[in-house]
Design a protein around this motif. Sequence first.
Motif, short mmCIF file in Angstrom:
data_model
loop_
_atom_site.label_atom_id
_atom_site.label_comp_id
_atom_site.label_asym_id
_atom_site.label_seq_id
_atom_site.Cartn_x
_atom_site.Cartn_y
_atom_site.Cartn_z
N LEU A 155 0.83 -1.20 0.00
CA LEU A 155 0.00 0.00 0.00
C LEU A 155 0.87 1.26 0.00
O LEU A 155 1.74 1.42 0.86
N THR A 199 -3.71 6.94 -1.00
CA THR A 199 -4.13 5.54 -1.10
C THR A 199 -4.84 5.08 0.17
O THR A 199 -5.97 4.61 0.12
N TYR A 207 -0.45 -4.45 -5.42
CA TYR A 207 0.10 -3.15 -5.03
C TYR A 207 -0.94 -2.06 -5.32
O TYR A 207 -1.45 -1.96 -6.45
N PHE A 208 -1.23 -1.23 -4.31
CA PHE A 208 -2.22 -0.16 -4.42
C PHE A 208 -1.50 1.18 -4.35
O PHE A 208 -0.79 1.45 -3.37
N ASP A 217 -1.45 5.63 -5.97
CA ASP A 217 -2.10 6.69 -6.75
C ASP A 217 -1.13 7.57 -7.52
O ASP A 217 -1.54 8.33 -8.39
N VAL A 267 -3.04 -1.86 -8.55
CA VAL A 267 -4.37 -1.25 -8.49
C VAL A 267 -4.15 0.26 -8.41
O VAL A 267 -3.61 0.77 -7.43
N ILE A 305 -5.15 4.04 -7.81
CA ILE A 305 -6.14 4.79 -7.05
C ILE A 305 -6.30 6.15 -7.72
O ILE A 305 -5.41 7.00 -7.66
N ALA A 327 -0.92 -0.38 -14.00
CA ALA A 327 -1.82 -1.16 -13.14
C ALA A 327 -2.87 -1.86 -13.99
O ALA A 327 -3.20 -1.43 -15.09
N SER A 358 -8.39 -0.72 -10.87
CA SER A 358 -8.43 0.63 -10.31
C SER A 358 -9.45 0.70 -9.18
O SER A 358 -10.39 -0.10 -9.11
N VAL A 409 -10.47 1.73 -1.26
CA VAL A 409 -9.39 0.84 -0.82
C VAL A 409 -9.80 0.13 0.46
O VAL A 409 -9.62 -1.09 0.61
#
Length: 635
Positions: free
Chosen positions: A367, A372, A552-553, A555, A575, A577, A586, A589, A596
């Motif tokens: 994260l 995020t 993996y998240f 922005d 993913v 953001i 990514a 989304s 999230v």
Amino acid sequence: MKTMPIVNVVTLLLLSATVAESSGTVAGTLGTSLWYSYCSPGNYTANSSYEQSLKYLFSGLPQKVSSSSTLFARDTVNSDTEVIYAVAHCRGDANASACNRCVTEALHEADVFCAFKKAAALYADLCTVRFSNETLSWRSDVENFRDRMAIKVDSSDITDLEMGVNALYTAVTRMANSSHSFVSASEKIYAYGTSYEAYALVQCVGEMTHAECGRCLDHLRVSCSLAGQMVHRKATTWCSYRFELYNFFTGSPMVRLPPFTYRAHTGHRMKKKKLLILVAIGVGVLILILALITFFFFWRKQQKRNGRAKDRASEEDLLSAGDTDGAPGAPEENILSAKDIVKCPSAIVCFSEITKIARGKKILIFLDYDGTISPINDIPAEATIPSDIREAVQKAAELFPTSIVSGRRIEKLKNFVKLDNVHYAGSHGQEIVMSGEPVPSYAPVGIHEQRVTAATHYLEDGSSKIEGAIVENNKYAVSLHFRNVDQKDWTLVEKLVEDAKAAFEGLEMTRGHMVLELRAQTGLNKGTAVKYLINHILGKLGLDRSEVLPMYFGDDVTDEDAFEVLREKKLGFGVLISEEPRESKALYSLKNPLEVKRFLNELVEWRMSLEDLSSTAENDDEIVETSSRSSRLPR
């Protein structure tokens, strides 16, 4: 000049530094730019005797090499079950201080890019380092083909110089195998009306005889060109060759060769021209055929998409309903080949597809912080994480190994997140602390922090006259936030950061959401951090990559490095953001930190439901078995 060994080192890192001492200054950078590396397939486990022995070996090897008169050294250390061997040497024009730093940083990076590998070979500008659980010798390597050759080619086509470069290579290798183990030379080459100044260097390790040096260099030499491009470097552990069109070594060349003039015969050039025309025609025909084939398959694919138009109309219904059906039901498939990725860009819409892929695997969560799991704040120091999102992260970390990867320094990051059951990677992956470990598992050498600190003072002084500008020192990176700066002053912000970059060596400028940053030029980023964390988590869990699914998240544009690593290495998926669609590496989304939180909560519920089903099935099996035994008892 004493005969000394050559150096070449390996990887994806570019570490830049300058070394000066009373005896002189090494030209250019410190020489720890890793241009090639090789990690063996054999692994050791975390906290094993092999790991402890390797750390002990690493602690003493740099001093042994730099204090040697030939800048070459061997070392050996015993673990409980195996012997670890190491060799290292530095380039003949390096001083002891530069040699020590090069070997130290090469070994430091081995722990990042060859984590838990029993053997590795690292090639840098000024040093070569290799360690293994097998004996290391020139003769054994040649007989068993154990020493992988490192090769680097130039992207430009300058093969008109090939004959001149071959002549230069022949001259320096003759000198190396006759009386020297380190030779530098230059030669002026005239080709088709253009003059080039070429520089070359060859070297063998100090323990080799002249005859062995000659055989090693012959082993390197096949041709000075490869696939139409000029080979600039070839190296093994024991000998190496380098060619450039600029003076890359310290001082003047040991030898200046007579000019070389390339004269092509007219007939030969005409034949070559005709051949090129025929090849061009053939390539054109081939391209036309491939274009027709591509158009046909594209047409077929489009027809299939049109046939599934009705299915797409239900996407918004799924989004509003929040489909969390975790029953896999379908065979496991690789996330990178899933056909529904284009159809279902939202991770919430595609939740059931994601859980099908995750079934039977250990999920790893990564994260980003700002944007995020914490909403973007105009004042960076006040960007705290909401309690409900922290709770969602904590619950996810209890089931899945979880890491927070951010541009912020680790101390600030830990103070914001306030969770002990997660791993932390700060300064865009340049500093990493594993959960349960009090000190960083990885951090660059101190000189990088000193440069960032100096640049921070520079930016603070320069930005004091720019209203709304905020400078943030993230230890190995410094950020200048301009979210609150009037748009007419944005050019001043950019000029200030560019001036700071020019004023301090070893820093690179990157851009994020309303922020400009100067990072230590270590070659590390969020992508390398994810690779490091995955390797160490796998080592601790005793799993291999096929048994995990990293997610993996993030922005920010800086998160693209992590998205790219997961996608290109086929490890997992990213993913993005973002409230608005944008180009990204990514595969899925989410719109904001609240989505999230929702995704993490649903992921936790799905995994717990699987565990409940598994527990129920086990209990049912026990009841059936008990009933069966009871029916067999005498009445």
